[in-house]
Design a protein around this motif. Structure first.
Motif, mmCIF file in Angstrom:
data_model
loop_
_atom_site.group_PDB
_atom_site.id
_atom_site.type_symbol
_atom_site.label_atom_id
_atom_site.label_comp_id
_atom_site.label_asym_id
_atom_site.label_seq_id
_atom_site.Cartn_x
_atom_site.Cartn_y
_atom_site.Cartn_z
ATOM 1 N N ARG A 55 0.829 -1.211 0.000
ATOM 2 C CA ARG A 55 0.000 0.000 0.000
ATOM 3 C C ARG A 55 0.863 1.260 0.000
ATOM 4 O O ARG A 55 0.498 2.277 -0.611
ATOM 5 C CB ARG A 55 -0.936 -0.006 1.206
ATOM 6 N N LEU A 56 2.011 1.205 0.678
ATOM 7 C CA LEU A 56 2.922 2.360 0.659
ATOM 8 C C LEU A 56 3.518 2.558 -0.733
ATOM 9 O O LEU A 56 3.618 3.687 -1.231
ATOM 10 C CB LEU A 56 4.043 2.171 1.682
ATOM 11 N N VAL A 57 3.919 1.456 -1.363
ATOM 12 C CA VAL A 57 4.467 1.559 -2.714
ATOM 13 C C VAL A 57 3.399 2.078 -3.675
ATOM 14 O O VAL A 57 3.705 2.800 -4.637
ATOM 15 C CB VAL A 57 4.992 0.192 -3.189
ATOM 16 N N ALA A 58 2.159 1.753 -3.420
ATOM 17 C CA ALA A 58 1.071 2.084 -4.338
ATOM 18 C C ALA A 58 0.681 3.553 -4.329
ATOM 19 O O ALA A 58 -0.124 3.974 -5.176
ATOM 20 C CB ALA A 58 -0.157 1.227 -4.012
ATOM 21 N N VAL A 59 1.227 4.351 -3.435
ATOM 22 C CA VAL A 59 0.884 5.780 -3.395
ATOM 23 C C VAL A 59 1.283 6.433 -4.721
ATOM 24 O O VAL A 59 2.455 6.376 -5.118
ATOM 25 C CB VAL A 59 1.594 6.476 -2.210
ATOM 26 N N ARG A 60 0.342 7.083 -5.391
ATOM 27 C CA ARG A 60 0.603 7.621 -6.734
ATOM 28 C C ARG A 60 0.591 9.148 -6.770
ATOM 29 O O ARG A 60 1.210 9.749 -7.658
ATOM 30 C CB ARG A 60 -0.433 7.093 -7.717
ATOM 31 N N SER A 61 -0.123 9.780 -5.884
ATOM 32 C CA SER A 61 -0.203 11.236 -5.950
ATOM 33 C C SER A 61 1.126 11.851 -5.522
ATOM 34 O O SER A 61 1.847 11.304 -4.674
ATOM 35 C CB SER A 61 -1.325 11.751 -5.049
ATOM 36 N N ARG A 62 1.441 13.012 -6.073
ATOM 37 C CA ARG A 62 2.683 13.681 -5.713
ATOM 38 C C ARG A 62 2.702 14.054 -4.226
ATOM 39 O O ARG A 62 3.687 13.776 -3.537
ATOM 40 C CB ARG A 62 2.887 14.919 -6.580
ATOM 41 N N PRO A 63 1.632 14.680 -3.680
ATOM 42 C CA PRO A 63 1.661 15.008 -2.244
ATOM 43 C C PRO A 63 1.778 13.759 -1.365
ATOM 44 O O PRO A 63 2.501 13.758 -0.376
ATOM 45 C CB PRO A 63 0.331 15.728 -2.014
ATOM 46 N N GLY A 64 1.061 12.699 -1.759
ATOM 47 C CA GLY A 64 1.129 11.474 -0.960
ATOM 48 C C GLY A 64 2.510 10.865 -0.971
ATOM 49 O O GLY A 64 3.011 10.414 0.066
ATOM 50 N N ALA A 65 3.162 10.850 -2.144
ATOM 51 C CA ALA A 65 4.510 10.287 -2.230
ATOM 52 C C ALA A 65 5.510 11.131 -1.461
ATOM 53 O O ALA A 65 6.430 10.605 -0.808
ATOM 54 C CB ALA A 65 4.919 10.167 -3.696
ATOM 55 N N LEU A 66 5.357 12.472 -1.504
ATOM 56 C CA LEU A 66 6.258 13.340 -0.741
ATOM 57 C C LEU A 66 6.110 13.089 0.758
ATOM 58 O O LEU A 66 7.100 13.052 1.494
ATOM 59 C CB LEU A 66 5.966 14.803 -1.072
ATOM 60 N N LEU A 67 4.871 12.930 1.214
ATOM 61 C CA LEU A 67 4.647 12.647 2.632
ATOM 62 C C LEU A 67 5.242 11.305 3.009
ATOM 63 O O LEU A 67 5.942 11.175 4.028
ATOM 64 C CB LEU A 67 3.142 12.679 2.927
ATOM 65 N N ARG A 68 4.983 10.288 2.199
ATOM 66 C CA ARG A 68 5.544 8.953 2.460
ATOM 67 C C ARG A 68 7.065 9.009 2.528
ATOM 68 O O ARG A 68 7.687 8.480 3.465
ATOM 69 C CB ARG A 68 5.106 7.993 1.364
ATOM 70 N N ASP A 69 7.679 9.674 1.555
ATOM 71 C CA ASP A 69 9.135 9.723 1.503
ATOM 72 C C ASP A 69 9.709 10.514 2.666
ATOM 73 O O ASP A 69 10.795 10.196 3.179
ATOM 74 C CB ASP A 69 9.595 10.319 0.177
ATOM 75 N N SER A 70 8.998 11.545 3.101
ATOM 76 C CA SER A 70 9.466 12.313 4.256
ATOM 77 C C SER A 70 9.473 11.449 5.508
ATOM 78 O O SER A 70 10.419 11.491 6.309
ATOM 79 C CB SER A 70 8.582 13.545 4.468
ATOM 80 N N VAL A 71 8.428 10.654 5.680
ATOM 81 C CA VAL A 71 8.373 9.759 6.841
ATOM 82 C C VAL A 71 9.486 8.716 6.757
ATOM 83 O O VAL A 71 10.164 8.425 7.760
ATOM 84 C CB VAL A 71 6.993 9.080 6.921
ATOM 85 N N LEU A 72 9.721 8.172 5.572
ATOM 86 C CA LEU A 72 10.792 7.184 5.409
ATOM 87 C C LEU A 72 12.163 7.809 5.676
ATOM 88 O O LEU A 72 13.043 7.168 6.266
ATOM 89 C CB LEU A 72 10.742 6.595 4.001
ATOM 90 N N ALA A 73 12.360 9.052 5.244
ATOM 91 C CA ALA A 73 13.637 9.715 5.465
ATOM 92 C C ALA A 73 13.880 9.953 6.952
ATOM 93 O O ALA A 73 15.003 9.782 7.445
ATOM 94 C CB ALA A 73 13.683 11.029 4.694
ATOM 95 N N VAL A 74 12.833 10.339 7.674
ATOM 96 C CA VAL A 74 12.980 10.533 9.132
ATOM 97 C C VAL A 74 13.299 9.199 9.797
ATOM 98 O O VAL A 74 14.196 9.101 10.643
ATOM 99 C CB VAL A 74 11.694 11.146 9.720
ATOM 100 N N ALA A 75 12.584 8.146 9.397
ATOM 101 C CA ALA A 75 12.861 6.823 9.973
ATOM 102 C C ALA A 75 14.273 6.371 9.634
ATOM 103 O O ALA A 75 14.937 5.712 10.446
ATOM 104 C CB ALA A 75 11.844 5.814 9.450
#
Length: 403
Positions: free
Chosen positions: A354-374
């Motif tokens: 489900r995380l990989v499936a994020v397609r929108s630009r805002p959603g992917a930016l949010l996902r990547d920001s969380v991954l970068a913090v982790a």
């Protein structure tokens, strides 16, 4: 002398990783085993796979862990990047070794198949030999299987006949079966690429990912996954060109590796999974194993690992051949041990998807920001998230073997 139930062999339906691991586990338990594989050869479908610490321990029990460790290629660090090349997270592979006692190793699927086959007695595996369950048996009667040699009886049948398991459908006709994950995948192995990868790991885009994994003998396993309708194929039939269209603008060395790839060796497969757990992994004298029992999406790299775990747990639960020809209690124990664990891992793989499936630009930016913090957290904190999967300890089914 006529056969007795105690002397009849166990039958394994399916000669993939799960079926071969089951055959080896049963052989080490002291059972006579025959594997029926419908394909004309054991040439494996697939390219590479990950062997996590939990699977390596199970393979040690089977006596082949050391051989596979010797074949594996280690890279000092693996990580997760964006298609631009920006790193989101990196993990020191030595930290994985220290934390779990073993790294996550990448091997060619063919190498694992060969290790399992070579450890079996000659003649165990019969190719070009389709087998179908006729009757699952019960506490009073053996199971019966139709083979090219006729109808055979066995005190135990192991069905490792894959995600489209005919045996599972026969045992549990009301189960909905596998569901499409929304993803299709491409896999290939590049031999001696002109640009060997300095960066190893996965790259996550919007609704798609790609991975780069070094293998033995100078080969590199390259894979991709992307959201796509089920059954869709490249318009021109060229899946190599399709990979280049999708990933050719992503960060190096992915485009270079893809250009080095042999178009004839690119595999494409849709991803289906048993997201609805079965009520049990057995019925009568038949045990389901691997993808037939708990097919999962590939996003945690645990599909083959869980099949090998299944094999060891099943064999360990069985009575010794001289004790009983009725495996009923053992199969109850097998289901009880494996169903909760594999259901959690299937669900976890689905959640990563489900995380990989994020397609929108805002959603992917949010996902990547969380991954970068982790990714900035200490390795110990990140690795603890994998502990429920990686710290599994196998039962013993025979004499201990050296790692």
């Amino acid at each position: 002398m006529p056969s007795t139930p105690d002397s009849l062999p166990a039958i394994v339906i399916g000669g993939g990783i799960g079926g071969l691991a089951a055959a080896l586990a049963l052989h080490r338990r002291g059972l006579q085993v025959t594997v029926h594989e419908r394909a004309a050869s054991l040439e494996p479908v697939g390219a590479g796979l990950a062997l996590a610490p939990n699977a390596l321990r199970a393979l040690d029990v089977l006596g082949v862990g050391g051989r596979l460790r010797a074949l594996a290629v280690r890279h000092p660090a693996v990580g997760l990047r964006r298609p631009s090349g920006r790193w989101l997270a990196r993990t020191d592979t030595e930290a994985v070794q220290r934390h779990f006692g073993d790294p996550v190793l990448a091997v060619a699927r063919a190498e694992l198949i060969a290790a399992l086959v070579d450890a079996l007695p000659p003649g165990t595996v019969r190719t070009d030999s389709p087998a179908a369950l006729h009757d699952p048996g019960d506490t009073h009667a053996p199971a019966r299987v139709d083979t090219p040699d006729g109808r055979c009886e066995a005190p135990l049948v192991v069905a490792a006949d894959g995600i489209r398991s005919a045996t599972r459908a026969q045992l549990f006709p009301h189960h909905p079966g596998p569901r499409y994950s929304g993803f299709t995948t491409w896999r290939t192995v590049v031999d001696h690429p002109e640009h060997p990868p300095a960066a190893v790991g996965e790259i996550w885009g919007r609704g798609a990912l790609a991975g780069i994994v070094p293998l033995a003998a100078g080969r590199v396993y390259v894979y991709g996954a992307a959201l796509a309708p089920a059954g869709r194929r490249a318009a021109d039939g060229d899946e190599h060109a399709e990979m280049l269209r999708r990933y050719g603008s992503w960060c190096a060395p992915l485009p270079e590796l893809l250009r080095d790839a042999d178009a004839a060796r690119v595999l494409r497969n849709d991803v289906w999974a048993l997201t609805d757990p079965l009520p049990a992994f057995h019925r009568g004298r038949v045990a389901l194993l691997g993808d037939a029992a708990h097919a999962m999406s590939p996003f945690q790299g645990q599909g083959a690992c869980q099949a090998v775990e299944d094999a060891v747990v099943l064999a360990a639960a069985l009575p010794a051949p001289h004790e009983s020809s009725d495996p009923s209690a053992a199969l109850d124990a097998y289901s009880a041990a494996r169903l909760p664990r594999t259901s959690r891992i299937v669900a976890g793989s689905h959640a990563v998807g489900r995380l990989v499936a994020v397609r929108s630009r805002p959603g992917a930016l949010l996902r990547d920001s969380v991954l970068a913090v982790a990714g900035r957290l200490p390795d110990r904190v990140l690795l603890d998230r994998s502990a429920p999967t990686y710290t599994w300890q196998p039962p013993t089914i025979g004499a201990p073997t050296a790692r």
